[in-house]
Design a protein around this motif. Structure first.
Motif, PDB file in Angstrom:
ATOM      1  N   LEU A 127     102.918  94.981   9.129  1.00  0.00           N
ATOM      2  CA  LEU A 127     102.046  94.601   8.025  1.00  0.00           C
ATOM      3  C   LEU A 127     100.672  94.167   8.520  1.00  0.00           C
ATOM      4  N   ARG A 128     100.566  93.849   9.822  1.00  0.00           N
ATOM      5  CA  ARG A 128      99.277  93.529  10.433  1.00  0.00           C
ATOM      6  C   ARG A 128      98.723  94.718  11.217  1.00  0.00           C
ATOM      7  N   THR A 129      99.586  95.395  11.960  1.00  0.00           N
ATOM      8  CA  THR A 129      99.104  96.544  12.744  1.00  0.00           C
ATOM      9  C   THR A 129      98.835  97.766  11.867  1.00  0.00           C
ATOM     10  N   GLU A 130      99.601  97.910  10.784  1.00  0.00           N
ATOM     11  CA  GLU A 130      99.406  99.002   9.832  1.00  0.00           C
ATOM     12  C   GLU A 130      99.325  98.408   8.428  1.00  0.00           C
ATOM     13  N   GLY A 197      83.434  92.168  -8.517  1.00  0.00           N
ATOM     14  CA  GLY A 197      83.381  91.746  -7.124  1.00  0.00           C
ATOM     15  C   GLY A 197      84.425  90.690  -6.806  1.00  0.00           C
ATOM     16  N   LEU A 198      84.611  89.738  -7.726  1.00  0.00           N
ATOM     17  CA  LEU A 198      85.632  88.705  -7.524  1.00  0.00           C
ATOM     18  C   LEU A 198      87.022  89.329  -7.470  1.00  0.00           C
ATOM     19  N   LEU A 199      87.301  90.262  -8.366  1.00  0.00           N
ATOM     20  CA  LEU A 199      88.608  90.909  -8.373  1.00  0.00           C
ATOM     21  C   LEU A 199      88.842  91.712  -7.099  1.00  0.00           C
ATOM     22  N   LEU A 200      87.800  92.382  -6.609  1.00  0.00           N
ATOM     23  CA  LEU A 200      87.932  93.130  -5.353  1.00  0.00           C
ATOM     24  C   LEU A 200      88.283  92.198  -4.199  1.00  0.00           C
ATOM     25  N   LEU A 201      87.642  91.032  -4.175  1.00  0.00           N
ATOM     26  CA  LEU A 201      87.922  90.058  -3.116  1.00  0.00           C
ATOM     27  C   LEU A 201      89.346  89.521  -3.226  1.00  0.00           C
ATOM     28  N   VAL A 202      89.748  89.133  -4.439  1.00  0.00           N
ATOM     29  CA  VAL A 202      91.082  88.564  -4.621  1.00  0.00           C
ATOM     30  C   VAL A 202      92.175  89.572  -4.285  1.00  0.00           C
ATOM     31  N   THR A 203      92.014  90.807  -4.745  1.00  0.00           N
ATOM     32  CA  THR A 203      93.035  91.809  -4.444  1.00  0.00           C
ATOM     33  C   THR A 203      93.055  92.156  -2.961  1.00  0.00           C
ATOM     34  N   ARG A 204      91.891  92.118  -2.313  1.00  0.00           N
ATOM     35  CA  ARG A 204      91.856  92.327  -0.860  1.00  0.00           C
ATOM     36  C   ARG A 204      92.661  91.244  -0.143  1.00  0.00           C
ATOM     37  N   LEU A 205      92.485  89.999  -0.545  1.00  0.00           N
ATOM     38  CA  LEU A 205      93.251  88.900   0.045  1.00  0.00           C
ATOM     39  C   LEU A 205      94.736  89.037  -0.285  1.00  0.00           C
ATOM     40  N   ALA A 206      95.034  89.481  -1.510  1.00  0.00           N
ATOM     41  CA  ALA A 206      96.437  89.622  -1.913  1.00  0.00           C
ATOM     42  C   ALA A 206      97.153  90.680  -1.088  1.00  0.00           C
ATOM     43  N   LEU A 207      96.452  91.746  -0.763  1.00  0.00           N
ATOM     44  CA  LEU A 207      97.069  92.796   0.051  1.00  0.00           C
ATOM     45  C   LEU A 207      97.413  92.299   1.447  1.00  0.00           C
ATOM     46  N   ARG A 208      96.755  91.223   1.881  1.00  0.00           N
ATOM     47  CA  ARG A 208      97.029  90.641   3.205  1.00  0.00           C
ATOM     48  C   ARG A 208      97.932  89.412   3.096  1.00  0.00           C
ATOM     49  N   SER A 209      98.493  89.178   1.912  1.00  0.00           N
ATOM     50  CA  SER A 209      99.332  88.000   1.714  1.00  0.00           C
ATOM     51  C   SER A 209     100.627  88.119   2.515  1.00  0.00           C
TER      52      SER A 209
END
Length: 370
Positions: A127-130, A197-209
């Motif tokens: 989940l970190r390497t890919e 822009g806020l939604l893009l940031l939040v979903t980006r963080l969520a994908l790395r949750s």
């Protein structure tokens, strides 16, 4: 007979009530009402009993609040108060959740459900390497609507009235006007861009949750996590696109100097977006609990060991399991225990920065709106 606006404003609290009633079925079997439970006790009598009690409570009291809203729309069709019904339903569902959680926790501790079990933390380094790729095809509509709005505003700008309505009172009549300018005419576009822009940031963080993996079935739970974050992040972006469409509908009325505001074209796309979120949640489940996968149960493809379970981490969920606080967890976002989507790790110092940034964001939006 209800107006189209009143119909839409009844649908919104209905969708909220439906989501609240379905919530026990959307969470995984080992997290009933946010209580970490070993698989062997997932069908304990107290859990089934609390699910029934919760649904009767939410369906009865929440349904009464919805019925009251419906009556208000029939008697006063021009001033529906869907926000009041939605708030009442949220309070009712939260109360039912807390009651059920307390009852299950009492039995869990009294019967020592975790006695003799081996608590193991499972980690999937891929989940970190890919990492999960950002679902740009889901985000495209939310990005395109502000672009279209900007083009439309530029086309309409020469013919806009000299004074534009900037705020509408609760009865739908404009109570504040401002001189036409780039700032006032394009304010809805700026808000759309900021929200996207806020939604893009939040979903980006969520994908790395952090993925909450089942140590007995790590491959299966990792596959479900990947599909869950993509689908749920995608549904958030689609809802964002619908909100942007609603703002465009509001802006269109402003650009034409309408002194009487019609909420129907604004609420209709938002309602559609909420229905999409509910449909995707029903297919996916929180954490991917309703998804089927073809992954083996473990690396060897053998049966799962019933004595190996995920750690009992209830102590990190405070205020009835509504807030997550774990200073040893580097994650900024974690999956909710009861609900769909993610919540903040309030034990992470970066959480404060995010909250400050959100406060600044809301302040800027208010300044743009004024």
């Amino acid at each position: 007979m209800m107006s189209g606006t009143a119909v839409v404003q009844v649908v919104i609290p209905f969708v909220i009530l439906l989501m609240a009633w379905l919530m026990p079925a959307l969470t995984g079997p080992t997290l009933p009402f946010g209580v970490r439970t070993p698989p062997a006790h997932a069908n304990a009598p107290v859990i089934a009993e609390q699910r029934r009690a919760y649904r009767w409570w939410v369906g009865g009291v929440g349904g009464a609040a919805l019925a009251a809203e419906l009556v208000c729309c029939l008697v006063f069709p021009s001033t529906p108060l869907f926000a009041g019904a939605s708030t009442a339903i949220a309070v009712v569902s939260t109360t039912g959740y807390l009651r059920a959680r307390r009852a299950i926790l009492t039995v869990k501790l009294g019967e020592d459900w975790y006695g003799g079990l081996r608590q193991v933390v499972a980690v999937d380094t891929t989940l970190r390497t890919e990492p999960v790729r950002y679902p740009w095809r889901w985000a495209a509509p939310a990005l395109l609507v502000p672009v279209f709005s900007a083009v439309l505003a530029a086309v309409e700008y020469p013919s806009m009235p000299a004074r534009l309505p900037m705020h509408y009172a609760t009865h739908g009549q404009a109570d504040r006007l401002a001189d036409k300018s780039i700032g006032t005419a394009f304010a809805p576009v700026f808000i759309q861009l900021a929200l996207t822009g806020l939604l893009l940031l939040v979903t980006r963080l969520a994908l790395r949750s952090r993925a909450a993996l089942d140590p007995a079935r790590p491959a299966t739970s990792a596959a479900r996590h990947r599909r869950f974050v993509v689908r749920t992040a995608g549904s958030v972006m689609l809802l964002g696109a619908c909100v942007n469409l609603g703002m465009l509908a509001a802006a269109w009325q402003t650009w034409h100097g309408n002194l009487s505001f019609s909420p129907l074209p604004v609420l209709a796309p938002i309602t559609a977006g909420l229905l999409v979120v509910v449909a995707i949640a029903l297919r996916t489940g929180q954490g991917g609990s309703r998804l089927a996968t073809s992954e083996p149960d473990d690396a060897a493809g053998g049966p799962a060991d019933p004595r190996v379970v995920a750690p009992d981490d209830d102590r990190h969920w405070r205020a009835g399991g509504l807030f997550y606080l774990n200073r040893q967890d580097p994650s900024l976002l974690v999956a909710k225990r009861f609900g769909i989507g993610w919540t903040l790790n309030f034990g992470n110092p970066r959480c404060l920065l995010l909250l400050v940034g959100l406060a600044v964001f809301i302040t800027v939006l208010n300044l743009i709106g004024h």
